[in-house]
Structures are given as C-alpha cells and as structure tokens.
Design a protein around this motif. Structure first.
Motif, PDB file in Angstrom:
ATOM      1  N   GLY A  78       1.427  -5.471   3.758  1.00 22.77           N
ATOM      2  CA  GLY A  78       2.636  -4.538   3.272  1.00 22.77           C
ATOM      3  C   GLY A  78       1.840  -2.956   2.868  1.00 22.77           C
ATOM      4  N   VAL A  79       0.845  -3.380   1.863  1.00 21.83           N
ATOM      5  CA  VAL A  79       0.140  -2.193   1.511  1.00 21.83           C
ATOM      6  C   VAL A  79      -0.877  -1.509   2.381  1.00 21.83           C
ATOM      7  N   ARG A  80      -1.165  -2.366   3.373  1.00 18.26           N
ATOM      8  CA  ARG A  80      -2.017  -1.964   4.612  1.00 18.26           C
ATOM      9  C   ARG A  80      -1.190  -0.870   5.392  1.00 18.26           C
ATOM     10  N   VAL A  81       0.005  -1.211   5.774  1.00 24.44           N
ATOM     11  CA  VAL A  81       0.864  -0.205   6.472  1.00 24.44           C
ATOM     12  C   VAL A  81       1.305   0.870   5.569  1.00 24.44           C
ATOM     13  N   ASP A  82       1.585   0.836   4.397  1.00 26.10           N
ATOM     14  CA  ASP A  82       1.877   2.021   3.410  1.00 26.10           C
ATOM     15  C   ASP A  82       0.499   2.949   3.574  1.00 26.10           C
ATOM     16  N   ALA A  83      -0.849   2.421   3.462  1.00 21.88           N
ATOM     17  CA  ALA A  83      -1.823   3.213   3.544  1.00 21.88           C
ATOM     18  C   ALA A  83      -2.115   3.776   4.933  1.00 21.88           C
ATOM     19  N   ALA A  84      -1.877   3.046   5.869  1.00 20.16           N
ATOM     20  CA  ALA A  84      -2.152   3.567   7.168  1.00 20.16           C
ATOM     21  C   ALA A  84      -1.052   4.797   7.356  1.00 20.16           C
ATOM     22  N   LEU A  85       0.236   4.643   7.014  1.00 22.19           N
ATOM     23  CA  LEU A  85       1.195   5.585   7.182  1.00 22.19           C
ATOM     24  C   LEU A  85       0.664   6.779   6.299  1.00 22.19           C
ATOM     25  N   LEU A  86       0.355   6.773   5.152  1.00 19.86           N
ATOM     26  CA  LEU A  86      -0.244   7.824   4.301  1.00 19.86           C
ATOM     27  C   LEU A  86      -1.167   8.534   4.882  1.00 19.86           C
ATOM     28  N   LEU A  87      -2.233   7.742   5.604  1.00 21.09           N
ATOM     29  CA  LEU A  87      -3.459   8.515   6.336  1.00 21.09           C
ATOM     30  C   LEU A  87      -2.926   9.245   7.506  1.00 21.09           C
ATOM     31  N   GLY A  88      -1.861   8.753   8.357  1.00 20.59           N
ATOM     32  CA  GLY A  88      -1.385   9.307   9.332  1.00 20.59           C
ATOM     33  C   GLY A  88      -0.640  10.547   8.979  1.00 20.59           C
ATOM     34  N   GLU A  89      -0.038  10.627   7.780  1.00 21.03           N
ATOM     35  CA  GLU A  89       0.587  11.711   7.343  1.00 21.03           C
ATOM     36  C   GLU A  89      -0.193  12.800   7.040  1.00 21.03           C
ATOM     37  N   MET A  90      -1.603  12.276   6.175  1.00 20.46           N
ATOM     38  CA  MET A  90      -2.559  13.417   5.959  1.00 20.46           C
ATOM     39  C   MET A  90      -3.077  13.950   7.006  1.00 20.46           C
ATOM     40  N   ALA A  91      -3.261  13.297   8.188  1.00 21.29           N
ATOM     41  CA  ALA A  91      -4.055  13.630   9.280  1.00 21.29           C
ATOM     42  C   ALA A  91      -3.028  14.703  10.091  1.00 21.29           C
ATOM     43  N   GLN A 121      -1.744  16.279  -6.382  1.00 25.15           N
ATOM     44  CA  GLN A 121      -2.532  17.273  -6.844  1.00 25.15           C
ATOM     45  C   GLN A 121      -3.694  17.990  -6.106  1.00 25.15           C
ATOM     46  N   GLY A 122      -3.567  17.788  -4.650  1.00 22.37           N
ATOM     47  CA  GLY A 122      -4.496  18.326  -3.755  1.00 22.37           C
ATOM     48  C   GLY A 122      -5.764  17.684  -3.648  1.00 22.37           C
ATOM     49  N   GLN A 123      -5.792  16.664  -4.012  1.00 24.66           N
ATOM     50  CA  GLN A 123      -7.140  15.903  -4.125  1.00 24.66           C
ATOM     51  C   GLN A 123      -7.316  14.980  -2.846  1.00 24.66           C
ATOM     52  N   THR A 124      -7.395  15.560  -1.592  1.00 22.33           N
ATOM     53  CA  THR A 124      -7.306  14.684  -0.261  1.00 22.33           C
ATOM     54  C   THR A 124      -8.349  13.783  -0.209  1.00 22.33           C
ATOM     55  N   ALA A 125      -9.613  14.035  -0.759  1.00 21.83           N
ATOM     56  CA  ALA A 125     -10.698  13.441  -0.572  1.00 21.83           C
ATOM     57  C   ALA A 125     -10.463  12.060  -1.311  1.00 21.83           C
ATOM     58  N   LEU A 126     -10.268  12.265  -2.530  1.00 23.07           N
ATOM     59  CA  LEU A 126     -10.209  11.041  -3.498  1.00 23.07           C
ATOM     60  C   LEU A 126      -9.014  10.047  -2.977  1.00 23.07           C
ATOM     61  N   ALA A 127      -7.934  10.844  -2.502  1.00 23.23           N
ATOM     62  CA  ALA A 127      -6.832  10.003  -1.852  1.00 23.23           C
ATOM     63  C   ALA A 127      -7.159   9.170  -0.565  1.00 23.23           C
ATOM     64  N   ARG A 128      -7.964   9.902   0.210  1.00 24.15           N
ATOM     65  CA  ARG A 128      -8.399   9.310   1.394  1.00 24.15           C
ATOM     66  C   ARG A 128      -9.165   7.898   1.047  1.00 24.15           C
ATOM     67  N   GLU A 129     -10.084   8.056   0.150  1.00 25.31           N
ATOM     68  CA  GLU A 129     -11.053   7.170  -0.290  1.00 25.31           C
ATOM     69  C   GLU A 129     -10.264   5.988  -0.923  1.00 25.31           C
ATOM     70  N   ARG A 130      -9.256   6.127  -1.786  1.00 29.71           N
ATOM     71  CA  ARG A 130      -8.457   5.304  -2.223  1.00 29.71           C
ATOM     72  C   ARG A 130      -7.550   4.327  -1.042  1.00 29.71           C
ATOM     73  N   LEU A 131      -7.060   5.089  -0.060  1.00 30.74           N
ATOM     74  CA  LEU A 131      -6.105   4.630   0.943  1.00 30.74           C
ATOM     75  C   LEU A 131      -7.098   3.757   1.861  1.00 30.74           C
ATOM     76  N   MET A 132      -8.577   4.304   2.013  1.00 30.35           N
ATOM     77  CA  MET A 132      -9.392   3.380   2.884  1.00 30.35           C
ATOM     78  C   MET A 132      -9.591   2.088   2.159  1.00 30.35           C
ATOM     79  N   GLU A 133      -9.951   2.042   1.060  1.00 30.34           N
ATOM     80  CA  GLU A 133      -9.963   0.774   0.422  1.00 30.34           C
ATOM     81  C   GLU A 133      -8.896  -0.278   0.393  1.00 30.34           C
ATOM     82  N   VAL A 134      -7.525   0.362   0.316  1.00 29.05           N
ATOM     83  CA  VAL A 134      -6.313  -0.275   0.466  1.00 29.05           C
ATOM     84  C   VAL A 134      -6.152  -0.656   2.055  1.00 29.05           C
ATOM     85  N   TRP A 135      -6.802   0.109   2.778  1.00 33.26           N
ATOM     86  CA  TRP A 135      -6.709  -0.391   4.344  1.00 33.26           C
ATOM     87  C   TRP A 135      -7.726  -1.439   4.782  1.00 33.26           C
ATOM     88  N   ASP A 136      -8.746  -1.542   3.896  1.00 32.26           N
ATOM     89  CA  ASP A 136      -9.826  -2.639   4.253  1.00 32.26           C
ATOM     90  C   ASP A 136      -9.288  -3.909   3.444  1.00 32.26           C
TER      91      ASP A 136
END
Length: 173
Positions: A117-130, A97-112
């Motif tokens: 397994g979910v940390r790897v997925d979150a880091a991959l998505l954060l890398g793709e976003m960057a 939906q193009g809401q990158t800020a909200l997605a980043r916030e959720r991914l950072m919570e998963v990363w923490d």
C-alpha cells in the motif's frame, strides 16, 4: 486512567484526550532517561514508540524514534509499516515546503520497503513529482510501477496511478 472512565466515554474524543494527556506526561518522563545509556536505549525507544500512538501531534518525533529502532534492528513489522506511513506523510510535508530532494529520498526509502500500500502511494507521488517537473516518461514509469506492485488493488492511489498511466501512455506515444 482510562480504565476508571465510565463506559459511556470509551471510544470518544474525551477518551482520546485523556490518553493523549497521559501519554504526554509519560513521554516527558521517558525523555529524562538519557539515550547514551546503551542498556536502556532499546527499551526506552520501544516504550516511547508505544506511547507515541496516543500523541498524534508528535508524529515527527515518532518518525525519529521508529527510525532509531529500525537502525538498531529492534523494530516490529507493525512499527516498520507505521514508519513507512510517517515517511510518506513527511515527504508530503517536504513537497509542500518545496524540498523535493528530501521528499524524493524519503519516498525512495518507502519504495524500497515491502509494504504494498505505501509503495503504491510512494510511486504515485514520485510520478506526480516527475510530471510536475516536465518529465512525462519518468512519470509514466512510476505510474506503471505503482500499477505493477498492486495488480487488482482498489485503493485510491492505485486507481489514480492507473488513470494517470493510461492518460500519459496516450500522450507519450
């Protein structure tokens, strides 16, 4: 209800639909208990979380319930892991939906979190976003983190992160 179903139906889509139907009925009944009753708040949320697993179409409601349980400090490790999975799912929906800020916030919570397994997925998505925003150095950092979290992990996300890390190393250096 499911215990009365013949054995030939157990583990089939018919059983799943019966479970989902009855879970929805009980979820509606649980919704009638107001959350302002602090003496029933935790048991009501726990009962709702148990029923939500049978109603997959209500995953966003399940995320809210598990988040509330987490805030109350009454969440089991299995439910916390499920919450992290739902946060990943929600982040993917936010990205669509193009809401990158909200997605980043959720991914950072998963990363923490502490679930590899979910940390790897979150880091991959954060890398793709960057990488998508034109920041290859940050993308390389996230892909490297994904690989460091799970050395030897053979999930698809870990393999993808390693491949992207290796290709970005070539281009960044």
């Amino acid at each position: 209800t499911v215990s009365a179903v013949p054995d030939s139906l157990v583990g089939t889509p018919m059983e799943d639909s019966i479970l989902a139907f009855h879970a929805e009925i009980h979820l509606v009944e649980l919704d009638r208990i107001p959350l302002v009753r602090t003496d029933l708040r935790t048991p009501r949320l726990e009962a709702t979380a148990r029923l939500m697993q049978y109603a997959p179409s209500r995953w966003s409601d399940e995320l809210e319930v598990l988040t509330e349980l987490d805030r109350l400090g009454s969440i089991e490790p299995g439910w916390r892991h499920r919450r992290m999975e739902l946060l990943l799912r929600s982040a993917r929906a936010d990205l669509e939906q193009g809401q990158t800020a909200l997605a980043r916030e959720r991914l950072m919570e998963v990363w923490d979190s502490s679930f590899t397994g979910v940390r790897v997925d979150a880091a991959l998505l954060l890398g793709e976003m960057a990488q998508g925003s034109g920041d290859p150095q940050t993308a390389l950092l996230w892909y490297t983190r994904a690989c460091q979290v799970s050395p030897g992990l053979t999930s698809q996300a870990a393999i993808t992160a390693a491949a992207r890390r290796d290709s970005l190393r070539y281009f960044v250096t």
